[in-house]
Design a protein around this motif. Structure first.
Motif, PDB file in Angstrom:
ATOM      1  N   UNK A   3      -7.128  26.215  38.354  1.00 41.69           N
ATOM      2  CA  UNK A   3      -7.031  25.028  39.180  1.00 41.69           C
ATOM      3  C   UNK A   3      -6.181  25.236  40.422  1.00 41.69           C
ATOM      4  N   UNK A   4      -6.769  24.849  41.536  1.00 42.51           N
ATOM      5  CA  UNK A   4      -6.058  24.778  42.807  1.00 42.51           C
ATOM      6  C   UNK A   4      -6.092  23.310  43.224  1.00 42.51           C
ATOM      7  N   UNK A   5      -4.932  22.750  43.485  1.00 39.52           N
ATOM      8  CA  UNK A   5      -4.878  21.328  43.866  1.00 39.52           C
ATOM      9  C   UNK A   5      -4.531  21.207  45.346  1.00 39.52           C
ATOM     10  N   UNK A   6      -5.066  20.159  45.968  1.00 38.19           N
ATOM     11  CA  UNK A   6      -4.802  19.912  47.374  1.00 38.19           C
ATOM     12  C   UNK A   6      -4.518  18.435  47.587  1.00 38.19           C
ATOM     13  N   UNK A   7      -3.523  18.177  48.425  1.00 42.72           N
ATOM     14  CA  UNK A   7      -3.212  16.803  48.809  1.00 42.72           C
ATOM     15  C   UNK A   7      -2.965  16.742  50.305  1.00 42.72           C
ATOM     16  N   UNK A  19       1.034  15.992  60.950  1.00 39.99           N
ATOM     17  CA  UNK A  19       0.799  15.812  59.522  1.00 39.99           C
ATOM     18  C   UNK A  19       0.778  17.170  58.854  1.00 39.99           C
ATOM     19  N   UNK A  20       0.813  17.165  57.516  1.00 40.37           N
ATOM     20  CA  UNK A  20       0.758  18.409  56.771  1.00 40.37           C
ATOM     21  C   UNK A  20      -0.209  18.299  55.611  1.00 40.37           C
ATOM     22  N   UNK A  21      -0.905  19.393  55.342  1.00 39.90           N
ATOM     23  CA  UNK A  21      -1.751  19.513  54.164  1.00 39.90           C
ATOM     24  C   UNK A  21      -1.020  20.414  53.173  1.00 39.90           C
ATOM     25  N   UNK A  22      -1.208  20.084  51.893  1.00 38.56           N
ATOM     26  CA  UNK A  22      -0.507  20.827  50.854  1.00 38.56           C
ATOM     27  C   UNK A  22      -1.494  21.406  49.861  1.00 38.56           C
ATOM     28  N   UNK A  23      -1.199  22.604  49.406  1.00 39.97           N
ATOM     29  CA  UNK A  23      -2.025  23.286  48.408  1.00 39.97           C
ATOM     30  C   UNK A  23      -1.108  23.898  47.362  1.00 39.97           C
ATOM     31  N   UNK A  72       3.612  29.630  44.841  1.00 37.81           N
ATOM     32  CA  UNK A  72       2.700  28.617  44.303  1.00 37.81           C
ATOM     33  C   UNK A  72       2.232  27.617  45.341  1.00 37.81           C
ATOM     34  N   UNK A  73       2.863  27.609  46.480  1.00 33.19           N
ATOM     35  CA  UNK A  73       2.670  26.523  47.432  1.00 33.19           C
ATOM     36  C   UNK A  73       2.256  27.053  48.806  1.00 33.19           C
ATOM     37  N   UNK A  91      -8.362  25.136  50.549  1.00 33.77           N
ATOM     38  CA  UNK A  91      -7.384  26.136  50.151  1.00 33.77           C
ATOM     39  C   UNK A  91      -7.997  26.949  49.013  1.00 33.77           C
ATOM     40  N   UNK A  92      -7.658  28.210  48.953  1.00 27.97           N
ATOM     41  CA  UNK A  92      -8.122  29.059  47.863  1.00 27.97           C
ATOM     42  C   UNK A  92      -7.007  30.002  47.470  1.00 27.97           C
TER      43      UNK A  92
END
Lengths: 116, 117
Positions: A3-7, A19-23, A72-73, A91-92
């Motif tokens: 699992x890879x999560x993105x917010x 703004x920022x994207x997080x993975x 991890x981030x 993100x991958x």
């Protein structure tokens, strides 16, 4: 667990916003990637981090600024974007960047970005 | 530079039937990896199957199998007993050998598969 999560899942921003994207991944992978994907097109590679160090930058404009605070981030900081930057940002992660046998990239669900 | 070609933009299959998606690639390398990824509408891209170029045996994953022809540089995906949930965009991808810390995944343009009930 692959699992890879993105917010966030969706983001609407004006051209003057920051703004920022997080993975995030907790698979112990040491390579992480940012892709940009337009509708009905393949993903386009933007950045690759290997062991928390930037190893590939595909000539991405400086309004996109990646950051890898730990293994991890992965973050993607956005500033002064243009409407043509509207896309799905994926993100991958993979075990490592190198010629190993655990090189399969696992993708997150993406953040759908709209720039007004 | 490596290229991946998926010449058919769209295909359709009847539920429970078999369909084959085509992919060709161009490379001068002898060792590489090939992948098929599936991306349903507005959903996550997931790995369907992968093939190591040094392996002669074709990879299989349940209803999904590949026909890997290294000399012809062809890598087609066969979906047996098609299900409605197989409807998606399918991308063929090539993993190039690294140069130092560099390694990239080259995608084809993708093919949209629809499944008729």
């Amino acid at each position: 667990d692959t699992e890879v999560t993105q917010t966030p899942k969706h983001l609407v921003m004006g051209m003057t916003n920051k703004k920022s994207l997080k993975c995030e991944q907790h698979m112990g992978h040491r390579a992480m990637y940012w892709y940009k994907q337009k509708a009905k097109k393949p993903p386009e590679l933007m950045f690759v981090y290997s062991y928390e160090k930037l190893s590939i930058n595909e000539s991405v404009p400086s309004r996109f600024s990646p950051e890898c605070p730990n293994s991890s981030l992965l973050n993607l900081h956005l500033h002064a974007l243009q409407p043509e930057d509207s896309a799905l940002y994926l993100c991958a992660s993979s075990q490592w960047v190198g010629w190993g046998r655990q090189e399969t990239q696992y993708f997150g669900p993406g953040t759908r970005l709209l720039v007004l | 530079a490596q290229t991946v070609t998926q010449s058919q933009p769209e295909m359709s299959v009847q539920e429970a039937e078999t369909v084959t998606l085509s992919c060709t690639y161009d490379t001068s390398e002898s060792d590489y990896y090939l992948f098929w990824y599936k991306q349903p509408p507005s959903r996550q891209m997931i790995l369907v199957i992968r093939q190591e170029a040094y392996k002669q045996q074709n990879a299989t994953e349940n209803r999904f199998s590949v026909n890997f022809q290294k000399a012809a540089k062809s890598f087609s995906l066969k979906i047996s007993d098609s299900q409605l949930g197989d409807a998606a965009m399918y991308f063929c991808a090539y993993r190039s050998p690294p140069t130092g810390a560099n390694s990239k995944l080259t995608f084809g343009k993708g093919i949209t598969l629809s499944v008729r009930p």
